[in-house]
Design a protein around this motif. Sequence first.
Motif, PDB file in Angstrom:
ATOM      1  N   VAL B  17       0.832  -1.199   0.000  1.00 53.13           N
ATOM      2  CA  VAL B  17       0.000   0.000   0.000  1.00 53.13           C
ATOM      3  C   VAL B  17       0.866   1.249   0.000  1.00 53.13           C
ATOM      4  CG1 VAL B  17      -1.742   1.285   1.284  1.00 53.13           C
ATOM      5  CG2 VAL B  17      -1.865  -1.193   1.163  1.00 53.13           C
ATOM      6  N   GLN B  21      -4.217   6.791  -0.943  1.00 55.50           N
ATOM      7  CA  GLN B  21      -5.620   6.921  -0.597  1.00 55.50           C
ATOM      8  C   GLN B  21      -5.747   7.591   0.765  1.00 55.50           C
ATOM      9  OE1 GLN B  21      -7.428   3.072  -0.463  1.00 55.50           O
ATOM     10  NE2 GLN B  21      -9.296   3.741  -1.450  1.00 55.50           N
ATOM     11  N   LYS B  30     -14.104   0.364   8.994  1.00 50.62           N
ATOM     12  CA  LYS B  30     -15.157  -0.311   8.222  1.00 50.62           C
ATOM     13  C   LYS B  30     -14.559  -1.291   7.209  1.00 50.62           C
ATOM     14  CE  LYS B  30     -18.807   0.563   4.849  1.00 50.62           C
ATOM     15  NZ  LYS B  30     -19.576   1.546   4.083  1.00 50.62           N
ATOM     16  N   PHE B  31     -13.550  -0.833   6.477  1.00 53.15           N
ATOM     17  CA  PHE B  31     -12.960  -1.683   5.434  1.00 53.15           C
ATOM     18  C   PHE B  31     -12.227  -2.889   6.028  1.00 53.15           C
ATOM     19  CE2 PHE B  31     -12.788   2.220   2.447  1.00 53.15           C
ATOM     20  CZ  PHE B  31     -13.964   1.864   1.818  1.00 53.15           C
ATOM     21  N   ALA B  34     -14.738  -5.358   7.144  1.00 52.52           N
ATOM     22  CA  ALA B  34     -15.336  -5.994   5.964  1.00 52.52           C
ATOM     23  C   ALA B  34     -14.437  -7.114   5.450  1.00 52.52           C
ATOM     24  CB  ALA B  34     -15.569  -4.946   4.874  1.00 52.52           C
ATOM     25  N   GLY B  35     -13.139  -6.835   5.381  1.00 48.65           N
ATOM     26  CA  GLY B  35     -12.187  -7.839   4.899  1.00 48.65           C
ATOM     27  C   GLY B  35     -12.195  -9.085   5.765  1.00 48.65           C
ATOM     28  N   SER B  37     -14.571 -10.049   7.817  1.00 47.05           N
ATOM     29  CA  SER B  37     -15.892 -10.658   7.773  1.00 47.05           C
ATOM     30  C   SER B  37     -16.068 -11.494   6.502  1.00 47.05           C
ATOM     31  CB  SER B  37     -16.939  -9.542   7.831  1.00 47.05           C
ATOM     32  OG  SER B  37     -18.224 -10.064   7.958  1.00 47.05           O
ATOM     33  N   PHE B  38     -15.619 -10.947   5.387  1.00 47.99           N
ATOM     34  CA  PHE B  38     -15.760 -11.679   4.124  1.00 47.99           C
ATOM     35  C   PHE B  38     -14.843 -12.917   4.114  1.00 47.99           C
ATOM     36  CE2 PHE B  38     -15.913 -12.151  -0.577  1.00 47.99           C
ATOM     37  CZ  PHE B  38     -17.287 -12.198  -0.692  1.00 47.99           C
ATOM     38  N   THR B  69      -7.190 -11.483  -0.009  1.00 46.92           N
ATOM     39  CA  THR B  69      -7.413 -10.561   1.109  1.00 46.92           C
ATOM     40  C   THR B  69      -6.156 -10.454   1.963  1.00 46.92           C
ATOM     41  OG1 THR B  69      -9.760 -11.149   1.087  1.00 46.92           O
ATOM     42  CG2 THR B  69      -8.947 -10.037   3.060  1.00 46.92           C
ATOM     43  N   SER B  72      -3.643  -8.121   0.465  1.00 49.32           N
ATOM     44  CA  SER B  72      -4.162  -6.832  -0.004  1.00 49.32           C
ATOM     45  C   SER B  72      -3.596  -5.615   0.735  1.00 49.32           C
ATOM     46  CB  SER B  72      -5.697  -6.830   0.088  1.00 49.32           C
ATOM     47  OG  SER B  72      -6.114  -6.832   1.442  1.00 49.32           O
ATOM     48  N   GLY B  73      -2.702  -5.853   1.679  1.00 48.04           N
ATOM     49  CA  GLY B  73      -2.101  -4.712   2.384  1.00 48.04           C
ATOM     50  C   GLY B  73      -3.008  -4.088   3.421  1.00 48.04           C
ATOM     51  N   MET B  74      -3.687  -4.944   4.185  1.00 47.68           N
ATOM     52  CA  MET B  74      -4.632  -4.434   5.187  1.00 47.68           C
ATOM     53  C   MET B  74      -3.971  -3.654   6.318  1.00 47.68           C
ATOM     54  SD  MET B  74      -7.515  -7.456   5.422  1.00 47.68           S
ATOM     55  CE  MET B  74      -8.581  -6.564   6.574  1.00 47.68           C
ATOM     56  N   LEU B  77      -4.937  -0.201   6.892  1.00 45.31           N
ATOM     57  CA  LEU B  77      -6.234   0.111   7.508  1.00 45.31           C
ATOM     58  C   LEU B  77      -6.138   0.252   9.032  1.00 45.31           C
ATOM     59  CD1 LEU B  77      -8.462  -2.226   5.300  1.00 45.31           C
ATOM     60  CD2 LEU B  77      -8.121   0.244   5.065  1.00 45.31           C
TER      61      LEU B  77
END
Lengths: 151, 151
Positions: B17, B21, B30-31, B34-35, B37-38, B69, B72-74, B77
């Motif tokens: 990342v 952004q 939130k994001f 979501a990651g 949770s999915f 996921t 994805s570079g969480m 977040l």
Amino acid sequence: MKKIFIAIALSSLASAVCAQQTLKPEEMIKFRKAGYSFMAWNMGKIKANLEGTYNKEQVIAAANVIAATANSGMGALYGAGTDKDAAGQKTRVKAAFFKEPDKVKELAVAFNKEANELQKVAATGDAAAVKTQFGKTGESCKACHEKYRED
Amino acid sequence: MKKIFIAIALSSLASAVCAQQTLKPEEMIKFRKAGYSFMAWNMGKIKANLEGTYNKEQVIAAANVIAATANSGMGALYGAGTDKDAAGQKTRVKAAFFKEPDKVKELAVAFNKEANELQKVAATGDAAAVKTQFGKTGESCKACHEKYRED
């Protein structure tokens, strides 16, 4: 109404899902919102790369998430009882979504196609091509949002 | 505290990342939720396949989501202001998460390794091997949850 849900469950939208998992309506709503939300973050990352410094690896990673999510069989998350808020889980899906399975399938297939193509194009590192395909993918998201999602 | 956030942002956790952004704390929370949770939905699908009828394609699709996921570079977040609830977005992350970047990185790298291996094993269609690797992946999730997530 039950027939419609079954029709959707049996459509190719949900072809990868074998209904072995028993989820409550609120769980289905939570998981599908999570999938869309996490895709939104990854779409946002690609957008930022296209507008700023382009990092090939970040775009590949983001496109992989979007394609994998598109191919994950999310149709299974639109089962009975998920056409309205359930146990505190809000949904913006419109009633029409459950009444027009053929149109929903068409939009879902179109989105999958664009997402898979985005994954392929991202792997090349060609920023101009990614920009074009990113636009097409975004349009395929929007097509469903405009038809079946409340503002 | 700022230094710690920067340390995390610069760690390999967030290597994919590039901070182009700009997200609000509540968006980051939130994001990331979501990651996770999915991923949980997709882990659940693999579990259901291992306990019921095994569908190779469904397991591949689910493992692809989990690996994508994980890659994805969480780490991006977990920026400033995300150590507590923000604008209605609740988080269960413990304060220790932001104080122990080396340990967090170690757990994140371990999870990525297991998730990538799960993706490889799923592609073979060998249910017994998937079962073993699914267990290892779950353990790597749990290791972080037990240390850094409130119940």
